[in-house]
Structure formats: structure tokens, C-alpha cells
Design an enzyme around this catalytic site. Structure first.
Site, PDB file in Angstrom:
ATOM      1  N   HIS A   4       0.829  -1.203   0.000  1.00 28.18           N
ATOM      2  CA  HIS A   4       0.000   0.000   0.000  1.00 28.18           C
ATOM      3  C   HIS A   4       0.866   1.256   0.000  1.00 28.18           C
ATOM      4  O   HIS A   4       0.490   2.276  -0.549  1.00 28.18           O
ATOM      5  CB  HIS A   4      -0.925  -0.015   1.219  1.00 28.18           C
ATOM      6  CG  HIS A   4      -2.065  -0.977   1.032  1.00 28.18           C
ATOM      7  ND1 HIS A   4      -2.764  -1.516   2.069  1.00 28.18           N
ATOM      8  CD2 HIS A   4      -2.600  -1.488  -0.084  1.00 28.18           C
ATOM      9  CE1 HIS A   4      -3.698  -2.317   1.584  1.00 28.18           C
ATOM     10  NE2 HIS A   4      -3.624  -2.322   0.289  1.00 28.18           N
ATOM     11  N   GLU A  39      -6.249 -11.886 -23.762  1.00 31.20           N
ATOM     12  CA  GLU A  39      -5.082 -11.908 -22.872  1.00 31.20           C
ATOM     13  C   GLU A  39      -4.616 -13.328 -22.564  1.00 31.20           C
ATOM     14  O   GLU A  39      -3.765 -13.546 -21.714  1.00 31.20           O
ATOM     15  CB  GLU A  39      -5.352 -11.117 -21.586  1.00 31.20           C
ATOM     16  CG  GLU A  39      -6.679 -11.411 -20.921  1.00 31.20           C
ATOM     17  CD  GLU A  39      -6.975 -10.488 -19.745  1.00 31.20           C
ATOM     18  OE1 GLU A  39      -6.083  -9.771 -19.287  1.00 31.20           O
ATOM     19  OE2 GLU A  39      -8.122 -10.510 -19.268  1.00 31.20           O
ATOM     20  N   ARG A  59     -11.013  -0.852 -14.408  1.00 30.27           N
ATOM     21  CA  ARG A  59     -10.891  -2.089 -13.624  1.00 30.27           C
ATOM     22  C   ARG A  59     -11.811  -1.950 -12.415  1.00 30.27           C
ATOM     23  O   ARG A  59     -11.622  -1.029 -11.610  1.00 30.27           O
ATOM     24  CB  ARG A  59      -9.459  -2.286 -13.149  1.00 30.27           C
ATOM     25  CG  ARG A  59      -8.442  -2.557 -14.241  1.00 30.27           C
ATOM     26  CD  ARG A  59      -7.055  -2.742 -13.615  1.00 30.27           C
ATOM     27  NE  ARG A  59      -6.079  -3.289 -14.523  1.00 30.27           N
ATOM     28  CZ  ARG A  59      -5.131  -2.574 -15.142  1.00 30.27           C
ATOM     29  NH1 ARG A  59      -5.064  -1.268 -14.946  1.00 30.27           N
ATOM     30  NH2 ARG A  59      -4.261  -3.157 -15.944  1.00 30.27           N
ATOM     31  N   ASN A  97      -0.421  -7.518 -20.472  1.00 29.03           N
ATOM     32  CA  ASN A  97       0.198  -7.980 -19.217  1.00 29.03           C
ATOM     33  C   ASN A  97      -0.008  -9.474 -19.055  1.00 29.03           C
ATOM     34  O   ASN A  97       0.930 -10.231 -18.812  1.00 29.03           O
ATOM     35  CB  ASN A  97      -0.418  -7.267 -18.000  1.00 29.03           C
ATOM     36  CG  ASN A  97      -0.402  -5.772 -18.146  1.00 29.03           C
ATOM     37  OD1 ASN A  97       0.380  -5.240 -18.917  1.00 29.03           O
ATOM     38  ND2 ASN A  97      -1.267  -5.079 -17.417  1.00 29.03           N
ATOM     39  N   ASP A  98      -1.258  -9.897 -19.194  1.00 27.33           N
ATOM     40  CA  ASP A  98      -1.528 -11.325 -19.050  1.00 27.33           C
ATOM     41  C   ASP A  98      -1.120 -12.098 -20.293  1.00 27.33           C
ATOM     42  O   ASP A  98      -0.705 -13.249 -20.187  1.00 27.33           O
ATOM     43  CB  ASP A  98      -3.012 -11.558 -18.728  1.00 27.33           C
ATOM     44  CG  ASP A  98      -3.271 -11.392 -17.249  1.00 27.33           C
ATOM     45  OD1 ASP A  98      -2.494 -11.954 -16.455  1.00 27.33           O
ATOM     46  OD2 ASP A  98      -4.218 -10.680 -16.879  1.00 27.33           O
ATOM     47  N   ARG A 119       3.635 -12.974 -13.587  1.00 37.95           N
ATOM     48  CA  ARG A 119       3.990 -11.548 -13.650  1.00 37.95           C
ATOM     49  C   ARG A 119       4.288 -10.952 -12.283  1.00 37.95           C
ATOM     50  O   ARG A 119       4.835  -9.863 -12.173  1.00 37.95           O
ATOM     51  CB  ARG A 119       2.890 -10.742 -14.373  1.00 37.95           C
ATOM     52  CG  ARG A 119       1.554 -10.769 -13.681  1.00 37.95           C
ATOM     53  CD  ARG A 119       0.451 -10.293 -14.618  1.00 37.95           C
ATOM     54  NE  ARG A 119      -0.064  -8.981 -14.261  1.00 37.95           N
ATOM     55  CZ  ARG A 119      -1.229  -8.512 -14.670  1.00 37.95           C
ATOM     56  NH1 ARG A 119      -1.985  -9.231 -15.483  1.00 37.95           N
ATOM     57  NH2 ARG A 119      -1.654  -7.329 -14.295  1.00 37.95           N
ATOM     58  N   ARG A 155     -14.911  -2.975 -17.249  1.00 38.62           N
ATOM     59  CA  ARG A 155     -14.588  -4.399 -17.281  1.00 38.62           C
ATOM     60  C   ARG A 155     -15.197  -5.085 -16.062  1.00 38.62           C
ATOM     61  O   ARG A 155     -15.087  -4.592 -14.944  1.00 38.62           O
ATOM     62  CB  ARG A 155     -13.063  -4.590 -17.278  1.00 38.62           C
ATOM     63  CG  ARG A 155     -12.683  -6.055 -17.420  1.00 38.62           C
ATOM     64  CD  ARG A 155     -11.185  -6.248 -17.506  1.00 38.62           C
ATOM     65  NE  ARG A 155     -10.540  -6.042 -16.234  1.00 38.62           N
ATOM     66  CZ  ARG A 155      -9.223  -6.111 -16.050  1.00 38.62           C
ATOM     67  NH1 ARG A 155      -8.422  -6.364 -17.073  1.00 38.62           N
ATOM     68  NH2 ARG A 155      -8.698  -5.914 -14.869  1.00 38.62           N
ATOM     69  N   CYS A 166      -4.754  -2.474 -23.976  1.00 42.09           N
ATOM     70  CA  CYS A 166      -4.947  -1.781 -22.690  1.00 42.09           C
ATOM     71  C   CYS A 166      -3.985  -2.278 -21.619  1.00 42.09           C
ATOM     72  O   CYS A 166      -4.090  -1.896 -20.459  1.00 42.09           O
ATOM     73  CB  CYS A 166      -6.394  -1.921 -22.210  1.00 42.09           C
ATOM     74  SG  CYS A 166      -6.848  -3.610 -21.822  1.00 42.09           S
TER      75      CYS A 166
HETATM   76  C1  PEP Z   1      -3.707  -7.079 -18.938  1.00 42.25           C
HETATM   77  O1  PEP Z   1      -3.647  -8.247 -18.560  1.00 42.25           O
HETATM   78  O2  PEP Z   1      -2.932  -6.584 -19.774  1.00 42.25           O
HETATM   79  C2  PEP Z   1      -4.744  -6.183 -18.385  1.00 42.25           C
HETATM   80  C3  PEP Z   1      -4.961  -4.978 -18.873  1.00 42.25           C
HETATM   81  O3  PEP Z   1      -5.450  -6.647 -17.315  1.00 42.25           O
HETATM   82  P1  PEP Z   1      -4.903  -6.644 -15.811  1.00 42.25           P
HETATM   83  O4  PEP Z   1      -3.562  -5.958 -15.812  1.00 42.25           O
HETATM   84  O5  PEP Z   1      -5.923  -5.943 -14.985  1.00 42.25           O
HETATM   85  O6  PEP Z   1      -4.802  -8.108 -15.511  1.00 42.25           O
HETATM   86 MG    MG Z   2      -5.312  -9.055 -17.425  1.00 43.58          MG
END
Ligand code: PEP
Ligand code: MG
Length: 571
Positions: A189, A431, A296, A454-455, A465, A332, A502
Site C-alpha cells: 500500500h 489476454e 478495472r 500484461n496477461d 507476472r 470491465r 490496454c
Molecule cells: C492485462 O492483462 O494486460 C490487463 C490490462 O489486465 P490486468 O492488468 O488488470 O490483468
Molecule cells: Mg489481465
């Protein structure tokens, strides 16, 4: 001159005088009490708990106007920990059963709880253990009679050096030029708050604080994760020059708010914002975002007991829709599971949470609760353009099940007579490699796609990750990831459906030319990155990028990708 490396949280460079904050955890007094002393200790503890409870209530009731969006939620978490029987009652029991003094009882119970959290396998829980210790710290300060660690304001910029800083204390230090902190991880945090205060911070500095005295000159590089103590004049001069350059750049970037987001060859590129909290709408507006590409909604569900009601969710979604004043908002549905936990025990017990009941799988396993969220999103669509985004799709039947529940939610609202947009577009996150490979199918079935790099990187390369030990292998520019992105963009183009990126890659200036070259025209990112990416866009010429970027798809190794990236940079 000494130099230490830690975990940079961003925020640029700070230069200032050190102010070392002592922790009340050092030398916790420990003694036994007997007879009437026991009642006195119980009363001292009760009084200290009441005082801290009152401090939290005051802080929450009078949150400073410039406090970051997350501050209230983080304070609530600490208030809940304070009232949790595992701490308060256990400390009372410690006095009664072990005849401990109040300070030791609090410290002992808090340490035990933190140790239990530390044994859990995930960073998220280890960080929650730190929250418990931060709350205990505050109770011990109340027991010793000092109200808070807020130091007097200083004439020169001050960099605070501490073992740890609780969110409540950090709020009192908003004038800080920087934070150098011994403990902490990216999901702490403390890190989240420092990031949203946009103050340079470096965490996980180990025992650096032992080498620092009050009033020492410090340089803190929040981007590189470096702390320099008592710098030599030449180093100081060098960093002052960089700091001045950064400030100038920020000023120049502000000018870009009014500039159209078009490439040199006149291709319009949509730059949208990612939000994690409704209060971030202001930042999105300040940088001129074309809409919200990813809201999110997890924040509403995490760090609390009961799930939010339909009305509470509706209010949160509506406030974003209204705040964006007619620009589209992509909401989302919840993506919990893996490192985003709302049911700690369920997730900890899953053999592999990242591959478990996450995101859409979690929602579809709880259709009644999913319907609550769907109704709330639909109701918000009455107040402005909303798009509904489904996370982590891998199967066609997940689309079937989701669309059927959305239809059910529409019927329920019609029955209640509540208005909503009956044409609400429904899109899906790409993703998971399976979804990227079958992107043509997903593009046909859905109204729009959004690539979560990211995923997509995590699942393509089998790299967790959130795991520091394999962080160096997490490579969004791996040819396999780039091919999946390119394949998805092509599939969406053929089906004539909008597609955005995104994930973090969209906000990384190093990736802008690559993504433009692969044909992307919709980016969604943290508002803080938007103007930097815009600067890249307005200097780029897609006609020159496209042929060179094609070579990316023939690259076999990240080194070959690097060569193409250098070529793209030179165009
Ligand atoms: C992603 O996975 O790129 C994404 C935007 O979702 P999150 O980072 O919330 O898992
Ligand atoms: Mg994701």
C-alpha cells in the site's frame, strides 16, 4: 558518498535533506504486571485503541482535498485491522493470560499475525502482514503518549527515510520531496500511495537508513530505484540538471493536451485512460483522454467483507460515466483471482491461482453475483456511452454464458422499469494465447476486442507476472507475444471490429512505434503516460513504420526484435 539500490516506484528525481523517522518497534518495552496492574494495562490498551480509532475516524472525515484517490480505502483497511479481534482481543487476552504490559501484548500479537501472513506464498499477503505491523505501530505510539510522527515542516525539500510508512502517516507527509523506505514491494500500500501522490519513492532499501543522519543531502531517483547519500558536488550538479530537464519536459508535455492525436500521415490515434478508481476521472480529463479504455472494477470488491450492493456499484460506475462527459467508458467486469484476491483462503488453497478460478471464470461460477454487477453496469449506461468488457476469455461458451446473463440482466431491469442502453456494446479481453490464436472467432462474436498485454505476456511465456525471481524473463517484446498481438489486430481488422491495447505496453513509449507499425490505432493506458505516448504518435509516420514493422513478425529472438525496434526508432 554512498549509493543504494532498491525498488523504484517512479515519480522522477528528488533532491533534499534527510529526515530519518524512527520506528516505535525498536526497543518495545516488555515487563510483567501483577494484581491491580493488570486492570491498569487493560485500561491503557483500551484507551490507546480508542485514540487510534478516533484518529482514523478524523483522518477519514477530513481527508485533505489533495489526498490521492486510494487514501480513503487504504485507511479503511487499517481501521478494519484495528478492530479485528485477531489483534485487539488477542492483545487484551495477552495481558490477562500472560501478565504482559500493553505495549508488548500489542507487539507480540501483531508480530504473530504478520508471521502467519509471511508464511503465505504470495506477495499480496506478505504486504498485508506489513499493514498489521503499521497499525500496531500506531497503537504503540498512542500507548507511549506521542500522537503521530508528523515532523515539523522544513524550509528545504525533505526526503523521509523510514523502515516503513503507513498510509495514514504518509498522508501527513504530503509535502515530502521523496520517500526512502527500507521495506516494501510493488504491491504494498505504501507503493500504491506513493505512486498516486506522484512523489519519487524507492522501497526495499534494506538497511540504508542506518547510514543516514538527519540533514544529510540525499538524491532519490524514483525511476531508477537509487538513493545517493551525501553526493559529491559533481554528482549533485548532474542530478540537478536532470531534474530541471524533467520539469521542463513536463511543462512541454502539458502543451500537448490541446494537440490532436494524429500521426504525420494524418492517421487519427485514439488515446484512452485506464482507471482503477472513479476519482481518477479527473486525471483522465486533465490529459485529454478520448475516453476510458479500461475501468478495472476490482477496487470495489477488494479489502472488504461484504460484496458491494448493486446500488453502490451503480453509483461508482455512473460517477465515471458522468465525469467523462459523453466520451465512452469501457467497464470491465471483475477480474479477481491470482494476485487480485477477494477471498483469501479460496485463492491461497488453489494449486495455481493464475490458472484457476480467475476473472470471467469466477463471475460465471457465481451467476447471481455476476448479475448484480451486470445490472449495475447496464444502469450506468443510461447516463452516457458505456461498453462492457469481459476479462480473460478463452472459450466460446464463456461468451455464450456471458451474453445470456447480460440478456437476463436486461430483462430484470425492463421488469423493474429501470432505463439502460439496450445496444450496449459487449467486448472481450484478448489476454490468453488461446483467445489471440482464435481472435477471428472472438472478433466475429463480440462488438470489440481489447488486448491485455500484461496477461498475454504472462500466459504466453509461462512467467508469473508477480514473481520477482523470474521477472527478468517477462518480455512483452518476445516475438511470440508480438505475433499474437499482430494476429489479433489483423483478425479485428478483417471482421471490421474496433480493437485496443490496454495492457502496460500501451503506455510504454518504447512500444508506441512497434504497436503503430503493427497497425494499432487505439491505446489505453494510465493517464500519467498519455501525453508521453502522444508525443511519440505525433512524430511518427505510419507509412514508414508499417513496412519495417512487418519484419518483426519474422523475428525469431528478442535480439532480432531489438534490431527492428532500433530501425523503427530511426524513422
Ligand atoms: C492485462 O492483462 O494486460 C490487463 C490490462 O489486465 P490486468 O492488468 O488488470 O490483468
Ligand atoms: Mg489481465
Amino acid at each position: 558518498m554512498l549509493s543504494f539500490d532498491g525498488l523504484g516506484i517512479g515519480g522522477g528525481i528528488a533532491i533534499g535533506r534527510a529526515r530519518v523517522l524512527e520506528s516505535s518497534r525498536v526497543d518495545v518495552p516488555r515487563y510483567r504486571v501483577h494484581g491491580e496492574g493488570l486492570a491498569t494495562e487493560q485500561a491503557r490498551l483500551e484507551k490507546a485503541l480508542a485514540q487510534v480509532r478516533n484518529e482514523f475516524a478524523q483522518l477519514l472525515a477530513h481527508l485533505p482535498v489533495d489526498a490521492p484517490a486510494e487514501a480513503g480505502a487504504l485507511l479503511e483497511v487499517h481501521r478494519m485491522i484495528l478492530d479485528d479481534p485477531a489483534l485487539a482481543r488477542a492483545a487484551h487476552d495477552g495481558i490477562a493470560a500472560q501478565a504482559w504490559n500493553a505495549e508488548w501484548a500489542v507487539w507480540h500479537c501483531a508480530s504473530q499475525l504478520a508471521d502467519q501472513f509471511a508464511e503465505l506464498d504470495e506477495d499480496y499477503f506478505r504486504e498485508r502482514g506489513r499493514d498489521v505491523l503499521q497499525v500496531a505501530d500506531r497503537v504503540m505510539r498512542a500507548l507511549s503518549g506521542s500522537r503521530s510522527s508528523k515532523p515539523p515542516e522544513a524550509a528545504e525539500p525533505v526526503i523521509y527515510c523510514a523502515e516503513d510508512i503507513a498510509p495514514a502517516d504518509m498522508l501527513g507527509l504530503r509535502h515530502a520531496a521523496g520517500f526512502a523506505i527500507d521495506l516494501g514491494g510493488v504491491t504494498s500500500h505504501t507503493a500504491i500511495l506513493a505512486r498516486s501522490m506522484n512523489v519519487p519513492a524507492v522501497l526495499a532499501l534494506g538497511a540504508a537508513r542506518d547510514q543516514i543522519r538527519d540533514d544529510d543531502w540525499l538524491i532519490l531517483d524514483g525511476d531508477a530505484g537509487r538513493l545517493i547519500v551525501s553526493p559529491e558536488p559533481s554528482v549533485l550538479q548532474q542530478y540537478r540538471a536532470r531534474q530541471a530537464q524533467d520539469r521542463q519536459q513536463t511543462e512541454l508535455l502539458r502543451e500537448l493536451v490541446r494537440v490532436a492525436s494524429r500521426t504525420l500521415d494524418d492517421c487519427e490515434v485514439e488515446l484512452m485512460a485506464n482507471l482503477e478508481h472513479p476519482d481518477e476521472v479527473d486525471q483522465a480529463n486533465e490529459v485529454g483522454a478520448a475516453g476510458v479504455g479500461l475501468f478495472r472494477t476490482e477496487f470495489l470488491f477488494m479489502n472488504r467483507g461484504l460484496e458491494p450492493s448493486e446500488d453502490e456499484q451503480f453509483e461508482a460506475y455512473r460517477s465515471v460515466v458522468v465525469g467523462m462527459e459523453g466520451r465512452p467508458v469501457t467497464i470491465r467486469t471483475i477480474d479477481v483471482g491470482a494476485d487480485k484476491v477477494i477471498e483469501p483462503h479460496a485463492s491461497v488453497n488453489a494449486p495455481n491461482p493464475a490458472l484457476g478460478l480467475r476473472a470471467i471464470r469466477y463471475s460465471l461460477a457465481r451467476p447471481e453475483r455476476f448479475l448484480v454487477q451486470l445490472r449495475a453496469i447496464l444502469r450506468a449506461s443510461h447516463y452516457g456511452p458505456v461498453r462492457l468488457l469481459l476479462p480473460m476469455l478463452a472459450h466460446g461458451h464463456e461468451i455464450d454464458a456471458s451474453l445470456s446473463l447480460i440478456e437476463q440482466a436486461c430483462d430484470q431491469l425492463r421488469h423493474r422499469g429501470q432505463p439502460f442502453d439496450s445496444q450496449l456494446p459487449v467486448g472481450g479481453m484478448i489476454e490468453v494465447p488461446a483467445a489471440a490464436l482464435c481472435a477471428d472467432y472472438f472478433a466475429r462474436r463480440l462488438d470489440f476486442l481489447s488486448i491485455g498485454t500484461n496477461d498475454l505476456t504472462q500466459y504466453t511465456l509461462a512467467i508469473d507476472r508477480a514473481d520477482h525471481e523470474v521477472a527478468s524473463l517477462y518480455e512483452p517484446f518476445h516475438p511470440a507475444v508480438l505475433r499474437l498481438i499482430a494476429h489479433t489486430l489483423r483478425a479485428a481488422r478483417r471482421a471490421d471490429k474496433p480493437v485496443a491495447v490496454c495492457g502496460e505496453m500501451a503506455g510504454d513509449c518504447e512500444a508506441t512505434r512497434v504497436l503503430l507499425g503493427l497497425g494499432l490505432t487505439q491505446f489505453s493506458m494510465q493517464a500519467a503516460s498519455l501525453l508521453r505516448v502522444k508525443r511519440e504518435i505525433i512524430r511518427a509516420d505510419r507509412r514508414r513504420l508499417l513496412p519495417v514493422a512487418r519484419r518483426l513478425l519474422r523475428a525469431q529472438t528478442p535480439q532480432e526484435v531489438d534490431e527492428v525496434r532500433s530501425a523503427l526508432r530511426g524513422l
